[in-house]
Design a protein around this motif. Sequence first.
Motif, PDB file in Angstrom:
ATOM      1  N   LYS A  72     -51.166 -61.159 -57.986  1.00  0.00           N
ATOM      2  CA  LYS A  72     -49.809 -62.549 -57.629  1.00  0.00           C
ATOM      3  C   LYS A  72     -50.458 -63.815 -57.587  1.00  0.00           C
ATOM      4  CE  LYS A  72     -46.478 -63.009 -54.691  1.00  0.00           C
ATOM      5  NZ  LYS A  72     -45.243 -62.734 -54.926  1.00  0.00           N
ATOM      6  N   VAL A  73     -51.554 -64.552 -57.518  1.00  0.00           N
ATOM      7  CA  VAL A  73     -51.940 -65.831 -57.876  1.00  0.00           C
ATOM      8  C   VAL A  73     -51.343 -66.205 -59.422  1.00  0.00           C
ATOM      9  CG1 VAL A  73     -53.594 -67.302 -58.011  1.00  0.00           C
ATOM     10  CG2 VAL A  73     -53.306 -65.320 -56.086  1.00  0.00           C
ATOM     11  N   THR A  74     -51.883 -64.956 -59.717  1.00  0.00           N
ATOM     12  CA  THR A  74     -51.942 -65.623 -61.603  1.00  0.00           C
ATOM     13  C   THR A  74     -50.379 -65.369 -61.875  1.00  0.00           C
ATOM     14  OG1 THR A  74     -52.600 -63.702 -62.254  1.00  0.00           O
ATOM     15  CG2 THR A  74     -53.855 -65.637 -61.966  1.00  0.00           C
ATOM     16  N   GLY A  75     -49.726 -64.823 -61.223  1.00  0.00           N
ATOM     17  CA  GLY A  75     -48.176 -64.686 -61.876  1.00  0.00           C
ATOM     18  C   GLY A  75     -48.137 -63.165 -63.150  1.00  0.00           C
ATOM     19  N   THR A  76     -49.196 -62.745 -63.309  1.00  0.00           N
ATOM     20  CA  THR A  76     -49.374 -61.825 -64.282  1.00  0.00           C
ATOM     21  C   THR A  76     -50.074 -60.336 -64.314  1.00  0.00           C
ATOM     22  OG1 THR A  76     -50.222 -61.585 -66.243  1.00  0.00           O
ATOM     23  CG2 THR A  76     -51.778 -62.639 -65.315  1.00  0.00           C
ATOM     24  N   THR A  77     -49.567 -59.276 -64.822  1.00  0.00           N
ATOM     25  CA  THR A  77     -50.916 -58.241 -64.370  1.00  0.00           C
ATOM     26  C   THR A  77     -51.728 -57.755 -65.316  1.00  0.00           C
ATOM     27  OG1 THR A  77     -48.643 -57.233 -65.684  1.00  0.00           O
ATOM     28  CG2 THR A  77     -48.699 -57.018 -63.313  1.00  0.00           C
ATOM     29  N   LYS A  78     -51.325 -58.574 -66.498  1.00  0.00           N
ATOM     30  CA  LYS A  78     -52.225 -58.308 -67.542  1.00  0.00           C
ATOM     31  C   LYS A  78     -52.886 -59.860 -68.138  1.00  0.00           C
ATOM     32  CE  LYS A  78     -52.985 -56.114 -72.077  1.00  0.00           C
ATOM     33  NZ  LYS A  78     -54.450 -56.493 -72.151  1.00  0.00           N
ATOM     34  N   PRO A  79     -53.466 -60.136 -67.881  1.00  0.00           N
ATOM     35  CA  PRO A  79     -54.060 -61.700 -68.541  1.00  0.00           C
ATOM     36  C   PRO A  79     -53.637 -61.807 -70.275  1.00  0.00           C
ATOM     37  CG  PRO A  79     -55.853 -60.627 -67.606  1.00  0.00           C
ATOM     38  CD  PRO A  79     -54.708 -59.528 -67.821  1.00  0.00           C
ATOM     39  N   SER A  80     -54.302 -62.728 -70.435  1.00  0.00           N
ATOM     40  CA  SER A  80     -53.821 -62.748 -71.865  1.00  0.00           C
ATOM     41  C   SER A  80     -55.323 -62.871 -72.185  1.00  0.00           C
ATOM     42  CB  SER A  80     -53.492 -64.181 -72.574  1.00  0.00           C
ATOM     43  OG  SER A  80     -54.491 -65.555 -72.140  1.00  0.00           O
ATOM     44  N   GLN A  81     -56.188 -62.461 -73.661  1.00  0.00           N
ATOM     45  CA  GLN A  81     -56.980 -62.588 -74.282  1.00  0.00           C
ATOM     46  C   GLN A  81     -58.250 -63.420 -73.690  1.00  0.00           C
ATOM     47  OE1 GLN A  81     -57.642 -61.372 -78.462  1.00  0.00           O
ATOM     48  NE2 GLN A  81     -57.495 -59.171 -78.086  1.00  0.00           N
ATOM     49  N   ALA A  82     -57.149 -64.460 -73.569  1.00  0.00           N
ATOM     50  CA  ALA A  82     -58.526 -66.298 -73.650  1.00  0.00           C
ATOM     51  C   ALA A  82     -58.694 -66.095 -72.118  1.00  0.00           C
ATOM     52  CB  ALA A  82     -56.906 -67.288 -74.046  1.00  0.00           C
ATOM     53  N   ASN A  83     -57.998 -65.974 -71.122  1.00  0.00           N
ATOM     54  CA  ASN A  83     -58.363 -65.515 -69.392  1.00  0.00           C
ATOM     55  C   ASN A  83     -58.636 -64.531 -69.256  1.00  0.00           C
ATOM     56  OD1 ASN A  83     -56.848 -68.068 -69.378  1.00  0.00           O
ATOM     57  ND2 ASN A  83     -54.870 -67.222 -69.579  1.00  0.00           N
ATOM     58  N   GLU A  84     -58.469 -63.134 -69.722  1.00  0.00           N
ATOM     59  CA  GLU A  84     -59.146 -62.501 -69.603  1.00  0.00           C
ATOM     60  C   GLU A  84     -60.470 -62.518 -69.012  1.00  0.00           C
ATOM     61  OE1 GLU A  84     -59.509 -57.182 -70.877  1.00  0.00           O
ATOM     62  OE2 GLU A  84     -59.581 -59.041 -72.615  1.00  0.00           O
ATOM     63  N   GLU A  85     -61.209 -62.939 -68.931  1.00  0.00           N
ATOM     64  CA  GLU A  85     -62.808 -63.222 -68.276  1.00  0.00           C
ATOM     65  C   GLU A  85     -62.653 -63.045 -67.009  1.00  0.00           C
ATOM     66  OE1 GLU A  85     -66.890 -65.433 -68.940  1.00  0.00           O
ATOM     67  OE2 GLU A  85     -65.855 -64.836 -71.049  1.00  0.00           O
TER      68      GLU A  85
END
Length: 89
Positions: free
Chosen positions: A30-43
């Motif tokens: 909810k906070v990030t607005g995504t259900t699957k982060p990009s590779q850059a943000n995954e960690e």
Amino acid sequence: MCRNIRPLSNFEPPATRDEVTAAALQFVRKVTGTTKPSQANEEAFHRAVAEIAHITEHLLDGWVTAAPPKNREEEAAKARARAQLRYGA
């Protein structure tokens, strides 16, 4: 997106680690607005889920209430009844 975040305090038996992690995951989504982060943000995404789950477990461990513990099946039945009234059939 946050419909899966359920109250976790004062249940018998207590909330499981999986329930706490699922709530943390929904919060981060909810906070990030995504259900699957990009590779850059995954960690950062997975680290946030782990940290929020950890803090939530500490919160629940220290939570004090005088109310009697809630029964999961009874609470689920109440939720189904509310949904039936709200949505019909």
